[in-house]
Design a protein around this motif. Structure first.
Motif, PDB file in Angstrom:
ATOM      1  N   GLY A 148      36.836  47.341  33.262  1.00 34.21           N
ATOM      2  CA  GLY A 148      37.212  46.960  34.621  1.00 34.21           C
ATOM      3  C   GLY A 148      38.709  46.941  34.854  1.00 34.21           C
ATOM      4  O   GLY A 148      39.155  46.684  35.973  1.00 34.21           O
TER       5      GLY A 148
ATOM      6  N   ASN B 230      38.332  41.339  39.555  1.00 31.79           N
ATOM      7  CA  ASN B 230      36.874  41.254  39.494  1.00 31.79           C
ATOM      8  C   ASN B 230      36.306  41.950  38.250  1.00 31.79           C
ATOM      9  O   ASN B 230      35.328  42.704  38.327  1.00 31.79           O
ATOM     10  CB  ASN B 230      36.263  41.864  40.761  1.00 31.79           C
ATOM     11  N   ALA B 231      36.944  41.695  37.112  1.00 32.41           N
ATOM     12  CA  ALA B 231      36.536  42.336  35.852  1.00 32.41           C
ATOM     13  C   ALA B 231      35.785  41.374  34.934  1.00 32.41           C
ATOM     14  O   ALA B 231      35.579  41.670  33.761  1.00 32.41           O
ATOM     15  CB  ALA B 231      37.762  42.898  35.132  1.00 32.41           C
ATOM     16  N   GLN B 232      35.402  40.198  35.451  1.00 34.69           N
ATOM     17  CA  GLN B 232      34.652  39.190  34.698  1.00 34.69           C
ATOM     18  C   GLN B 232      35.412  38.721  33.445  1.00 34.69           C
ATOM     19  O   GLN B 232      34.814  38.420  32.411  1.00 34.69           O
ATOM     20  CB  GLN B 232      33.265  39.728  34.308  1.00 34.69           C
TER      21      GLN B 232
ATOM     22  N   ASN C  42      38.435  36.552  38.800  1.00 32.50           N
ATOM     23  CA  ASN C  42      37.844  36.504  37.465  1.00 32.50           C
ATOM     24  C   ASN C  42      37.411  35.072  37.164  1.00 32.50           C
ATOM     25  O   ASN C  42      37.332  34.246  38.075  1.00 32.50           O
ATOM     26  CB  ASN C  42      38.828  37.034  36.427  1.00 32.50           C
ATOM     27  N   GLN C  43      37.137  34.764  35.900  1.00 31.58           N
ATOM     28  CA  GLN C  43      36.728  33.405  35.518  1.00 31.58           C
ATOM     29  C   GLN C  43      37.664  32.819  34.470  1.00 31.58           C
ATOM     30  O   GLN C  43      37.225  32.108  33.553  1.00 31.58           O
ATOM     31  CB  GLN C  43      35.292  33.418  34.974  1.00 31.58           C
TER      32      GLN C  43
ATOM     33  N   THR D 166      37.480  36.196  31.072  1.00 32.64           N
ATOM     34  CA  THR D 166      37.507  34.751  30.798  1.00 32.64           C
ATOM     35  C   THR D 166      38.805  34.340  30.116  1.00 32.64           C
ATOM     36  O   THR D 166      38.957  33.181  29.728  1.00 32.64           O
ATOM     37  CB  THR D 166      36.312  34.351  29.919  1.00 32.64           C
TER      38      THR D 166
ATOM     39  N   CYS E  31      43.077  44.323  37.011  1.00 34.14           N
ATOM     40  CA  CYS E  31      41.884  43.779  36.353  1.00 34.14           C
ATOM     41  C   CYS E  31      41.145  42.890  37.335  1.00 34.14           C
ATOM     42  O   CYS E  31      40.597  41.853  36.963  1.00 34.14           O
ATOM     43  CB  CYS E  31      42.269  42.976  35.114  1.00 34.14           C
TER      44      CYS E  31
ATOM     45  N   ASN F 204      40.380  32.379  40.533  1.00 32.33           N
ATOM     46  CA  ASN F 204      39.885  32.223  39.173  1.00 32.33           C
ATOM     47  C   ASN F 204      39.324  30.810  39.020  1.00 32.33           C
ATOM     48  O   ASN F 204      39.001  30.156  40.011  1.00 32.33           O
ATOM     49  CB  ASN F 204      41.000  32.490  38.161  1.00 32.33           C
TER      50      ASN F 204
END
Length: 265
Positions: free
Chosen positions: A42, A58-60, A80-81, A62, A56, A104
């Motif tokens: 991503g 919305n590339a999940q 992201n998270q 963490t 990067c 985030n």
């Protein structure tokens, strides 16, 4: 038998060799032309308005990814998270101008997270995260315009010190709202409006001073109460002893009094 004749006798072996050489050539060309294969899924580099950009979004993710090209000028890690920013998270990006960390799950920013970015970074977006309280030291020497809006802030002296230590991005100050506060009446209000009317650090100092005075008064009252009890108890014992002496016959009383006096001496 000549070499040509041997080759003709083994056409399959030659074909396999040519195929292997062809695949190796494709692999080498792919490695040179597509270095992004080493990037997280991503993420990809690009060039926007003459600036080297690494996206990067919305590339999940963490965590802050490693192996970001060190000549990156604009870095997008939004949507992201990522839960927190560790110390030296961006230390290998000396040319970074813009950093987007919005949307985030960032709840903690360690001191030194932006170390190495002070000279060049001019835009830092931390909006729409989970920041409640952050030390001003986390932004030490940072000259970037910072967006801190849409976070569940605790409005207290610490936030006041932070806001006064950074330069807020234009039109972002209204989005810094008290989700909780040391004073209930501030909840739901824009933080800049709160500190325009109240110095939270001064209020905190006064509250601390009052709490200290109350504590000291409590200890003082306990000491006085004990002394009063001690004196009254001794007075009661003395009164009882005198009544006892009075109840004795004259000789025994004088003997007891003499004994008491000698014991005291």
């Amino acid at each position: 038998m000549t070499a040509a004749q041997r080759v003709l006798l083994h056409p399959i072996t030659m074909g396999q060799l040519l195929q292997s050489l062809f695949l190796l050539l494709l692999f080498l060309l792919g490695s040179c032309l597509h270095p992004a294969a080493a990037f997280p899924k991503g993420c990809y580099p690009s060039e926007e308005e003459g600036l080297k950009t690494f996206r990067c979004s919305n590339a999940q993710l963490t965590e802050v990814p490693r192996d970001i090209p060190n000549d990156t000028n604009k870095l997008y890690l939004d949507f992201n998270q990522i839960p927190f920013l560790p110390r030296d998270a961006f230390r290998d990006l000396p040319l970074l101008l813009e950093l987007d960390l919005s949307h985030n799950a960032i709840a903690r920013v360690e001191s030194g997270a932006f170390q190495g970015l002070a000279e060049h970074l001019h835009s830092l977006d931390l909006s729409s995260n989970r920041l409640v309280s952050v030390s001003k030291d986390a932004f030490s020497n940072l000259k970037a315009k910072v967006n801190l809006s849409n976070n569940p802030w605790l409005c207290d002296c610490r936030l006041q010190e932070l806001i006064r230590a950074v330069e807020l991005a234009a039109d972002s100050s209204g989005g810094i709202v008290c989700d909780s506060s040391t004073q209930e009446e501030h909840v739901g209000k824009a933080f800049l409006q709160v500190i325009a009317d109240t110095d939270l650090c001064n209020v905190y100092k006064k509250t601390t001073d009052i709490a200290m005075l109350v504590t000291m008064f409590g200890w003082f009252a306990m000491v006085i109460s004990y002394l009063v009890y001690y004196v009254r108890q001794n007075q009661e014992d003395a009164r009882r002893h005198l009544e006892y002496l009075k109840s004795l016959p004259s000789k025994q009383r004088r003997s007891e009094e003499s004994s008491t006096i000698s014991t005291v001496v």
